[in-house]
Write a protein that holds these residues in place. Structure first.
Motif, PDB file in Angstrom:
ATOM      1  N   SER A 114      24.897  33.843  44.800  1.00 28.56           N
ATOM      2  CA  SER A 114      26.198  33.720  45.470  1.00 28.56           C
ATOM      3  C   SER A 114      26.512  32.251  45.680  1.00 28.56           C
ATOM      4  O   SER A 114      25.666  31.375  45.455  1.00 28.56           O
ATOM      5  N   GLY A 115      27.717  31.986  46.101  1.00 29.12           N
ATOM      6  CA  GLY A 115      28.119  30.626  46.427  1.00 29.12           C
ATOM      7  C   GLY A 115      27.987  29.660  45.265  1.00 29.12           C
ATOM      8  O   GLY A 115      28.165  30.013  44.098  1.00 29.12           O
ATOM      9  N   GLN A 116      27.648  28.400  45.596  1.00 27.35           N
ATOM     10  CA  GLN A 116      27.587  27.355  44.584  1.00 27.35           C
ATOM     11  C   GLN A 116      26.479  27.599  43.567  1.00 27.35           C
ATOM     12  O   GLN A 116      26.618  27.211  42.398  1.00 27.35           O
ATOM     13  N   SER A 117      25.396  28.258  43.969  1.00 29.51           N
ATOM     14  CA  SER A 117      24.312  28.548  43.025  1.00 29.51           C
ATOM     15  C   SER A 117      24.823  29.422  41.884  1.00 29.51           C
ATOM     16  O   SER A 117      24.512  29.186  40.707  1.00 29.51           O
TER      17      SER A 117
END
Length: 342
Positions: free
Chosen positions: A167-170
């Motif tokens: 999730s997110g920037q990863s």
């Protein structure tokens, strides 16, 4: 055209075509190890049934991808190859950040080399049921480039997939990586869950890429019946099954990847042409069912090929100049006595 001439013409390579491919085929010992339900009691019976089902379903390319193992893949690979099926050997990797990737190698790659790559992932104990490698997914993609392997993100929109486990920037970083070329999904991307659909269709501004990853079907195949399931196979256009051909298809998915078999309208097709005597004496051409391009210098016979087809099929050129050019080629190049068969 005589039968022998036709066979000779049709034996000539005719460029790229669509191969039906199953990229996540498991060997018999994978089923045993993970206690998967199966009707087979021996590896030989399983392999025989798998090859039969592959041929019945017109699947010409497979990848055998056990979890960080190759030792039990060899007999299935051999059986498929002996039946004329192309095989990408490889393995399924589990990264330390929770993602699964199918790592595919060239068909001619020795399994010992692949075992060394598995060792590079930090896997040395085959007694571990589902080992996790030492690399995260970006590191694995980088290592695969050094191995000359090609990675497919397995079940991207399901458990252990890039869109679910990250999730997110990863997740953004992995999805937008230039080394992230293809991912396996379930069903039709236009009908995917709303939280994934825009990403898969390259319409989410955060995840948008100039060259989006290829979306393929590569569901786990644990037996002959799985091969008929729609999410198990993808049609990939290649000149010949090779790692370079597969990479090119992933870089050009709009024209080289199909999730379903194309239902083309019935049409007449020229399979081959042969000249007996004349300027193109004993020349044979096996035409591609999609696109054919004739390239050559001045006077090498490009127009002669086109006008030969027009002549045999009694097609009238459009326009006076085209008619004059056609007549001149028939008279001065083909000449009397030339036999053209289509």
């Amino acid at each position: 055209m005589s039968e022998s001439e036709l066979k000779e013409a049709l034996a000539i390579p005719n460029g790229a075509r669509f191969y039906r491919c199953a990229f996540q085929v498991n060997p018999f010992q994978y089923l045993v190890r993970h206690k998967k339900p199966t009707a087979f009691t021996s590896e030989a019976d399983y392999n025989e049934a798998m090859v039969k089902a592959l041929l019945e379903n017109e699947i010409g390319v497979i990848a055998v991808t056990d979890h960080y193992r190759t030792r039990h893949s060899a007999t299935l690979i051999k059986a498929a190859q002996e039946a004329g099926i192309s095989v990408f050997p490889g393995f399924e990797a589990s990264t330390k950040d929770g993602l699964h990737f199918l790592c595919l190698f060239s068909p001619e790659t020795d399994l010992a080399k692949i075992d060394r790559c598995i060792g590079d992932c930090g896997i040395h104990d085959e007694t571990v049921l589902s080992p996790i490698g030492k690399h995260d997914c970006l590191e694995l993609l980088k290592e695969a480039g050094k191995w000359d392997a090609l990675c497919i993100a397995a079940h991207a929109d399901e458990d252990n997939g890039v869109l679910v486990s990250l999730s997110g920037q990863s997740r953004v970083n992995v999805w937008k990586s230039e080394a992230f070329l293809a991912c396996a999904i379930k069903g039709d991307p236009t009908k995917a869950d709303e939280k994934h659909r825009l990403i898969l269709l390259n319409k989410d501004s955060v995840y948008a890429r100039e060259r989006p990853p290829a979306l393929i079907h590569a569901k786990d195949v644990n037996g002959p019946d799985d091969l008929a399931k729609p999410d198990a196979t993808t049609w990939v256009k290649m000149s010949t099954p090779s790692l370079s051909g597969l990479r090119q298809a992933f870089l050009d998915p709009d024209s080289r990847i199909r999730l379903e078999k194309a239902q083309d309208a019935p049409q007449k097709e020229i399979l081959a042409i042969h000249w007996l005597s004349g300027f193109l004496a004993d020349m044979r051409i096996h035409f591609n069912p999609n696109l054919n391009v004739i390239i050559g210098g001045r006077g090498t016979g490009k127009s002669t090929i086109i006008e030969s087809i027009r002549y045999v099929l009694s097609l009238t050129p459009t326009g006076d100049e085209a008619q004059k050019s056609h007549d001149a080629i028939v008279r001065e190049v083909l000449k009397n006595g030339t036999k053209i068969s289509i």
